[in-house]
Design a protein around this motif. Structure first.
Motif, mmCIF file in Angstrom:
data_model
loop_
_atom_site.group_PDB
_atom_site.id
_atom_site.type_symbol
_atom_site.label_atom_id
_atom_site.label_comp_id
_atom_site.label_asym_id
_atom_site.label_seq_id
_atom_site.Cartn_x
_atom_site.Cartn_y
_atom_site.Cartn_z
ATOM 1 N N GLN A 3 0.850 -1.174 0.000
ATOM 2 C CA GLN A 3 0.000 0.000 0.000
ATOM 3 C C GLN A 3 0.891 1.230 0.000
ATOM 4 N N VAL A 4 0.474 2.223 -0.794
ATOM 5 C CA VAL A 4 1.155 3.519 -0.806
ATOM 6 C C VAL A 4 0.177 4.534 -0.238
ATOM 7 N N ARG A 5 0.662 5.334 0.679
ATOM 8 C CA ARG A 5 -0.182 6.353 1.310
ATOM 9 C C ARG A 5 0.402 7.730 1.035
ATOM 10 N N ALA A 6 -0.451 8.630 0.590
ATOM 11 C CA ALA A 6 -0.070 10.036 0.436
ATOM 12 C C ALA A 6 -0.926 10.816 1.426
ATOM 13 N N ILE A 7 -0.265 11.478 2.369
ATOM 14 C CA ILE A 7 -0.970 12.191 3.433
ATOM 15 C C ILE A 7 -0.589 13.674 3.363
ATOM 16 N N ALA A 8 -1.608 14.522 3.260
ATOM 17 C CA ALA A 8 -1.399 15.967 3.198
ATOM 18 C C ALA A 8 -1.873 16.600 4.509
ATOM 19 N N LYS A 9 -1.120 17.592 4.936
ATOM 20 C CA LYS A 9 -1.459 18.315 6.159
ATOM 21 C C LYS A 9 -1.648 19.786 5.821
ATOM 22 N N THR A 10 -2.731 20.371 6.328
ATOM 23 C CA THR A 10 -2.955 21.798 6.096
ATOM 24 C C THR A 10 -2.204 22.611 7.145
ATOM 25 N N ASN A 11 -2.107 23.907 6.923
ATOM 26 C CA ASN A 11 -1.458 24.780 7.904
ATOM 27 C C ASN A 11 -2.253 24.841 9.199
ATOM 28 N N LYS A 12 -3.513 24.390 9.176
ATOM 29 C CA LYS A 12 -4.346 24.360 10.371
ATOM 30 C C LYS A 12 -4.316 23.002 11.068
ATOM 31 N N GLY A 13 -3.572 22.048 10.513
ATOM 32 C CA GLY A 13 -3.407 20.745 11.148
ATOM 33 C C GLY A 13 -4.343 19.651 10.673
ATOM 34 N N LYS A 14 -5.226 19.927 9.715
ATOM 35 C CA LYS A 14 -6.116 18.888 9.186
ATOM 36 C C LYS A 14 -5.321 17.956 8.279
ATOM 37 N N LEU A 15 -5.690 16.662 8.330
ATOM 38 C CA LEU A 15 -4.999 15.660 7.531
ATOM 39 C C LEU A 15 -5.940 15.096 6.472
ATOM 40 N N TYR A 16 -5.461 15.047 5.243
ATOM 41 C CA TYR A 16 -6.183 14.427 4.131
ATOM 42 C C TYR A 16 -5.251 13.389 3.517
ATOM 43 N N GLY A 17 -5.857 12.347 2.928
ATOM 44 C CA GLY A 17 -4.982 11.321 2.373
ATOM 45 C C GLY A 17 -5.638 10.448 1.345
ATOM 46 N N SER A 18 -4.815 9.588 0.799
ATOM 47 C CA SER A 18 -5.255 8.596 -0.173
ATOM 48 C C SER A 18 -4.379 7.355 0.013
ATOM 49 N N ILE A 19 -4.986 6.193 -0.185
ATOM 50 C CA ILE A 19 -4.250 4.933 -0.067
ATOM 51 C C ILE A 19 -4.474 4.157 -1.353
ATOM 52 N N LEU A 20 -3.390 3.638 -1.917
ATOM 53 C CA LEU A 20 -3.474 2.870 -3.156
ATOM 54 C C LEU A 20 -2.605 1.627 -3.035
ATOM 55 N N LYS A 21 -3.178 0.474 -3.337
ATOM 56 C CA LYS A 21 -2.409 -0.779 -3.346
ATOM 57 C C LYS A 21 -1.762 -0.896 -4.721
ATOM 58 N N ILE A 22 -0.440 -1.057 -4.733
ATOM 59 C CA ILE A 22 0.289 -1.174 -5.998
ATOM 60 C C ILE A 22 0.962 -2.539 -6.047
ATOM 61 N N GLU A 23 0.683 -3.266 -7.109
ATOM 62 C CA GLU A 23 1.316 -4.557 -7.361
ATOM 63 C C GLU A 23 2.607 -4.304 -8.131
ATOM 64 N N VAL A 24 3.652 -4.992 -7.758
ATOM 65 C CA VAL A 24 4.926 -4.865 -8.452
ATOM 66 C C VAL A 24 5.207 -6.188 -9.146
ATOM 67 N N ALA A 25 5.343 -6.125 -10.459
ATOM 68 C CA ALA A 25 5.597 -7.336 -11.235
ATOM 69 C C ALA A 25 7.040 -7.791 -11.043
ATOM 70 N N GLU A 26 7.201 -9.066 -10.831
ATOM 71 C CA GLU A 26 8.554 -9.612 -10.746
ATOM 72 C C GLU A 26 9.031 -9.901 -12.152
ATOM 73 N N GLY A 27 10.254 -9.602 -12.415
ATOM 74 C CA GLY A 27 10.831 -9.848 -13.730
ATOM 75 C C GLY A 27 10.392 -8.838 -14.768
ATOM 76 N N GLY A 28 9.744 -7.745 -14.341
ATOM 77 C CA GLY A 28 9.395 -6.673 -15.262
ATOM 78 C C GLY A 28 8.164 -6.935 -16.101
ATOM 79 N N CYS A 29 7.330 -7.876 -15.730
ATOM 80 C CA CYS A 29 6.121 -8.177 -16.507
ATOM 81 C C CYS A 29 4.906 -7.998 -15.614
ATOM 82 N N ALA A 30 4.122 -6.956 -15.870
ATOM 83 C CA ALA A 30 2.965 -6.671 -15.029
ATOM 84 C C ALA A 30 1.697 -7.316 -15.553
ATOM 85 N N GLY A 31 1.763 -8.070 -16.630
ATOM 86 C CA GLY A 31 0.563 -8.665 -17.217
ATOM 87 C C GLY A 31 0.001 -9.706 -16.361
#
Length: 181
Positions: A153-181
């Protein structure tokens, strides 16, 4: 043979001395080689990398990502909105996973995104990038390339100057041997 010709610096002697000096510098670690995931190839125009290398953290098995986010960005609930990770769910090459991230939030003088942190849950050091913004940045968006040894899972978390947190989570598969098919 004259004395002048024995002590004169020839091109061959000069190049030999420079080559030996280069080998000593590389061996001693005085000359670093950039690698994928370095902050130098990461930020977009207005972002400033806050941490080129993440601080030494506990081993990945002992890392609680929520605790790490609270330590890095402050406590609070992360609302899963406003942040977009625009990466395909399958990466053909784990050594170069392109990671464009944008935050749909106003960048006004009193209300703006101040930090954006990217975490890869299963990396030995989950924090792969931390960027700082100001209202003058105009837009909170970065693009970087990261290394991923395996699916995670990759998480991108943003914080505002007021301290609020926003984010997104994405599961990324990594192909072994360079083949994502």
């Amino acid at each position: 043979m004259s004395i002048q010709s024995e002590s004169a610096l020839t091109r061959r002697k000069f190049l030999g001395a420079m080559g030996a000096t280069g080998v000593v510098c590389v061996t001693a670690g005085l000359v670093g080689m950039p690698s994928v995931g370095d902050a130098a190839d990461a930020p977009a125009a207005a972002a400033t990398p806050a941490a080129a290398t993440p601080p030494a953290a506990a081993p990945a098995a002992a890392v609680n990502i929520d605790e790490l986010i609270a330590k890095d960005l402050g406590p609070g609930t992360v609302a899963l909105e406003k942040v977009k990770i625009d990466t395909p769910p399958k990466a053909e090459n784990g050594a170069l996973v392109r990671m464009p991230i944008s935050v749909d939030h106003p960048m006004e003088a009193d209300n703006y995104i101040s930090h954006l942190a990217i975490y890869v849950d299963d990396n030995p050091k989950p924090l792969v990038g931390m960027f700082e913004f100001t209202a003058a940045s105009g837009k909170a968006e970065v693009e970087m390339r990261i290394k991923m040894a395996k699916a995670s899972q990759v998480r991108a978390i943003a914080k505002t100057n007021k301290g609020k947190l926003y984010g997104s989570i994405l599961k990324i598969e990594v192909a072994e041997g360079g083949c994502a098919g």
